[in-house]
Design an enzyme around this catalytic site. Sequence first.
Site, short mmCIF file in Angstrom:
data_model
loop_
_atom_site.label_atom_id
_atom_site.label_comp_id
_atom_site.label_asym_id
_atom_site.label_seq_id
_atom_site.Cartn_x
_atom_site.Cartn_y
_atom_site.Cartn_z
N CYS A 45 0.83 -1.20 0.00
CA CYS A 45 0.00 0.00 0.00
C CYS A 45 0.87 1.25 0.00
CB CYS A 45 -0.93 0.00 1.21
SG CYS A 45 -2.16 1.34 1.20
N CYS A 78 -6.42 -3.33 6.81
CA CYS A 78 -7.66 -2.56 6.72
C CYS A 78 -8.80 -3.35 6.10
CB CYS A 78 -7.43 -1.26 5.94
SG CYS A 78 -6.85 -1.49 4.25
#
Length: 375
Positions: free
Chosen positions: A116, A212
Amino acid sequence: MDFIFRSVEPMELDRNGVLIAMSGGVDSSVAAFLMREKGYNCLGTTMRLYDSHGNDSGSIHTCCTEKDVEDAAECALRLGIPFEVANFTSEFKEKIIDKFIRTYEAGGTPNPCIDCNRYMKFGKLIELAMRRGLFYICTGHYARIEENDGRFLLKKAIDETKDQSYVLYSLTQNQLKHIKFPLGGMTKSEVRALAEREGFLNAHKHDSQDICFVPDGNYEAFMENYTGKCYPGGDFRFSDGTVVGKHHGAVGYTIGQRRGLGISYSEPVYVYEKDMANNIVYVGTQDQLYSTGLVADDVNWIAFDKLTDSLKVTAKTRYRQKEFPATVELLDDGRFRLIFDEPQRAVTKGQAVVLYQDDIVVGGGTITEAIGEMR
């Protein structure tokens, strides 16, 4: 909370302009405050990466929820800086989630937070900043960037308990020159104290701790729901082929795992290898977890352009691991081999290995194999 996203028109390239990656947490909020105080022209931006519906529970310490977006917008409003939400859901699916699944299915253990950072925060956000006419992006990471004779160096944070240089090893020279890390010289307690002094509502907000898109930590259930596949059970075996139990899908186990195996034996046993083609998970004793070296690909060097000779370094193969001394040498195909001074435990394919000299990040790569296993 209701808030208005103010439209932000493209402007001429501004070397005093900075896009602030605002997650809604205390770190990015304080980073935004510090950049504003230094006189930068700031734009707050929150990335929308996936549908977080149902993940707003206060008991789950993840990021990217609707509450996080609201907190980021409220902070931007308080600071008087423009704010927008950037939708990168399709890119996140392709670069992060799909790779996460491929790595597990291939028998590795991925690190989606590193991906990410690589593809989203310091890939797509830098592109967005350029489109907005802003030279820099800024995040709340705990790390430092220094320029030395035209080369940008990535260094550990002053607060070693919060240092995040491990997850930033993939940053390139071109990216580093566009990045600001204003928290690198601060401790976490100083950051929270500043946030409290300025009246930020998130001054004592929990740090995100979970992946997440899998906030409950059940990776196998997530993958089955996401792909529509059923990962079948199979055998736990010792190295001699003896079947010692049944597993519930090889993708659900990682090297070094002890808990949740359901194996009764005279001493503790651990996962040390997975044969994905035959759906076998190999287990053994503690001694079988140790390796004398590793090979890594997808290499990124920061301290120099290319390794030309063997080099003494310290290394980490996991985020919270203590560094250990080793020697790195370049292979003919661009990969590197790392030989440990002392055998290391649970070296895992798919994880990052990051190399240091003192507080400088030399570079790193993705582990493809453990070598010299003591089995």
